[in-house]
Design an enzyme around this catalytic site. Structure first.
Site, PDB file in Angstrom:
ATOM      1  N   GLY A 243      37.816  57.136  45.000  1.00  0.00           N
ATOM      2  CA  GLY A 243      39.178  56.894  44.548  1.00  0.00           C
ATOM      3  C   GLY A 243      39.210  55.841  43.462  1.00  0.00           C
ATOM      4  O   GLY A 243      38.229  55.621  42.746  1.00  0.00           O
ATOM      5  N   SER A 244      40.322  55.163  43.359  1.00  0.00           N
ATOM      6  CA  SER A 244      40.505  54.172  42.307  1.00  0.00           C
ATOM      7  C   SER A 244      39.759  52.884  42.627  1.00  0.00           C
ATOM      8  O   SER A 244      39.405  52.604  43.779  1.00  0.00           O
ATOM      9  CB  SER A 244      41.999  53.860  42.148  1.00  0.00           C
ATOM     10  N   GLY A 248      39.040  50.721  46.160  1.00  0.00           N
ATOM     11  CA  GLY A 248      37.759  50.129  46.537  1.00  0.00           C
ATOM     12  C   GLY A 248      37.873  48.650  46.840  1.00  0.00           C
ATOM     13  O   GLY A 248      37.218  48.138  47.761  1.00  0.00           O
ATOM     14  N   GLU A 265      32.616  55.288  45.347  1.00  0.00           N
ATOM     15  CA  GLU A 265      32.599  56.002  44.065  1.00  0.00           C
ATOM     16  C   GLU A 265      34.003  55.869  43.507  1.00  0.00           C
ATOM     17  O   GLU A 265      34.917  56.589  43.895  1.00  0.00           O
ATOM     18  CB  GLU A 265      32.192  57.464  44.280  1.00  0.00           C
ATOM     19  N   CYS A 299      36.598  61.785  37.473  1.00  0.00           N
ATOM     20  CA  CYS A 299      36.120  60.405  37.361  1.00  0.00           C
ATOM     21  C   CYS A 299      35.111  60.273  36.224  1.00  0.00           C
ATOM     22  O   CYS A 299      34.918  59.184  35.686  1.00  0.00           O
ATOM     23  CB  CYS A 299      35.529  59.922  38.678  1.00  0.00           C
TER      24      CYS A 299
END
Length: 512
Positions: A243-244, A248, A265, A299
């Protein structure tokens, strides 16, 4: 035969696929989580959301499954993953089509995502016979020292909307063969593909037989609160979260607080460098896909382009023409290359970034909303932004089809610009000069987890470990030795002699 024509109702087609895959009626409710299709903006179904208590119970079932699954030999565990891959092959068209309906990806990309799932299953099946440890030279006579790898425990997976099923598979295929059950919290924006995938897995589990304990594959449908349950539960020793960067930053400290592993990730502000020697025709095609594919919602999407001043005036006008000509519309239509953004907030973020660029003196080619799909669908024309300096919105990731382009003079300057952002996921260089290529992938070159030559930054294969550095989180999924993140390592020393020599020559003699 289901109607796959573009004119078919998105809702009717999605529900028909879910029914054919065996998703139970109990998965839906009058009140719950609305599942929308970005193709039209319509609500396709309302999915029953789980409570926090139900999520905890699912984790408990997965933990009980771990106690049995860890005793099943790894090659036998690989047989389950082989069956999952077989079921995915059988249902590739349906699941791929559902990815298109729920995310807005064009048909080939939806099918390609399911192919990634099949590929990682094939990889994991072979890996199930290759979970090797080492035999290590020991300084002590009549001793043997070795490493062994053991199942770790329940693996939590938190996935994002843009790859709604592939990310689960990168983690789950490896976790299963490593001896770990999986508890999956998909994006709230893509619950339907998750339900379909779980139904496919359950077909494989039924074929596999009694060796597969109940709770081996659990699915948490709901909001952020369920992700928090997964992150905070001590029975989950490893969580893979996609995700963003903001997500994280929230997840990592909570996992660290209980000494759990994090496979992160996160964001990627990916760049490419076009050198004077580049094959400009090849570079043009690669840049176009990397920047506009998936409507800029990968991404690994190309977001920054550094073009040498000697070829800038040749390449950039060609790119502008490609941007003007790209086909935008219903992703089910043959010939469409760019589908919708996932929702209105994504479109608004794109517009804010473009206005900020204009305020800095940038020249914007494209951008703006495309009138198709209805009032609740958000189709945007990809934007090529000639920006005079590496600044402003260029320094952060906007999850939309915006490509910022600027000139550079020397390779050292371009590499420094490539590295001058917080994220460190993917990067590429277009050059026919061996020295430039080697400099780019050297220790002093790109600081990203992925550094490519003469291909774009997107489209990674499952054979290589996927992930990046810095604000991308440092995690690795899929190939190479990423399997080690799902296992615990033990160092074993065996004394087959009659004496007890101590390491480092230590003496400790006592009378017994």
């Amino acid at each position: 035969m289901r109607d796959h024509t573009p004119a078919a109702s998105v809702r009717a087609e999605a529900l028909a696929i879910l029914s054919s895959l065996g998703v139970p009626e109990s998965a839906f409710a009058a009140q719950g989580l609305p599942a929308r299709s970005p193709i039209t903006g319509e609500i396709v179904a309302t999915v029953r959301a789980m409570s926090a208590d139900e999520a905890g119970a699912a984790i408990g079932r997965a933990h009980e499954a771990f106690l049995a699954w860890r005793r099943v030999p790894a090659p036998r565990r690989g047989e389950l993953v082989r069956l999952i891959g077989e079921e995915l092959r059988t249902h590739k068209d349906d699941l791929g089509r559902l990815v298109t309906l729920e995310t807005g990806k064009i048909v080939s990309e939806g099918l390609g995502e399911v192919q990634e799932m099949i590929d990682i299953c094939d990889f994991a099946v072979g890996l199930s016979r290759q979970l090797y440890g080492l035999t290590i030279a020991t300084e002590r006579r009549d001793h043997r020292m070795m490493e062994t790898w053991h199942p770790l425990g329940v693996c939590g997976v938190i996935s994002a909307f843009n790859f709604p099923v592939a990310v689960w598979s990168w983690n789950a295929a490896l976790a299963f063969i490593c001896g770990d059950p999986v508890v999956w919290k998909p994006s709230e924006k893509t619950p339907l593909t998750a339900l379909a995938t779980q139904a496919i897995v359950e077909r494989a589990l039924a074929r596999f037989g009694a060796d597969a304990p109940a709770g081996l594959s659990e699915l948490l449908i709901g909001g952020r609160d369920l992700g928090e349950v997964l992150v905070d539960d001590a029975r989950v020793p490893v969580v893979s979260a996609t995700g963003s960067t903001a997500m994280g930053r929230a997840v990592a400290p909570r996992l660290a607080g209980r000494f759990a592993r994090a496979i992160l990730e996160l964001g990627g502000n990916n760049a490419a460098i076009v050198t004077p020697s580049a094959d400009l025709g090849l570079a043009l095609r690669a840049i176009a896909f990397a920047a506009m594919g998936t409507a800029g919602q990968r991404c690994t999407t190309l977001r920054r382009l550094f073009v040498h001043e000697s070829v800038y005036d040749t390449l950039v006008p060609q790119l502008a023409r490609a941007y003007a000509a790209v086909s935008i519309g219903d992703p089910r239509e043959a010939g469409t290359l760019v589908g919708p953004l996932i929702d209105g907030s994504a479109y608004e973020g794109m517009e804010r970034a473009l206005q900020e660029a204009r305020d800095l003196g940038a020249r914007v080619h494209g951008g703006g909303r495309v009138a198709t799909g209805g009032a609740d669908a958000f189709y945007a024309r990809p934007a090529l932004v000639e920006i005079p300096a590496h600044t402003g919105p260029m320094l952060r990731e906007t999850f939309a089809p915006i490509l910022y382009v600027t000139r550079y003079a020397t390779l050292d300057e371009a590499i420094a610009l490539n590295n001058a952002v917080g994220a460190g996921l993917s990067s590429s260089i277009f050059t026919l000069d061996m020295r430039e290529a080697e400099a780019f992938i050297a220790a002093s070159g790109s600081d990203c987890g992925i550094a490519n030559v003469n291909i774009g930054p997107s489209g990674a294969e499952i054979g290589g470990a996927f992930g990046g550095e810095k604000e991308t989180g440092g995690g690795r999924e899929a190939g190479s030795d990423a399997w080690k993140a799902y296992m615990r390592r033990a160092t074993n020393t065996l004394n087959y002699g009659t004496t007890l020599p101590l390491a480092q020559g230590v003496k400790f003699d006592i009378d017994a």
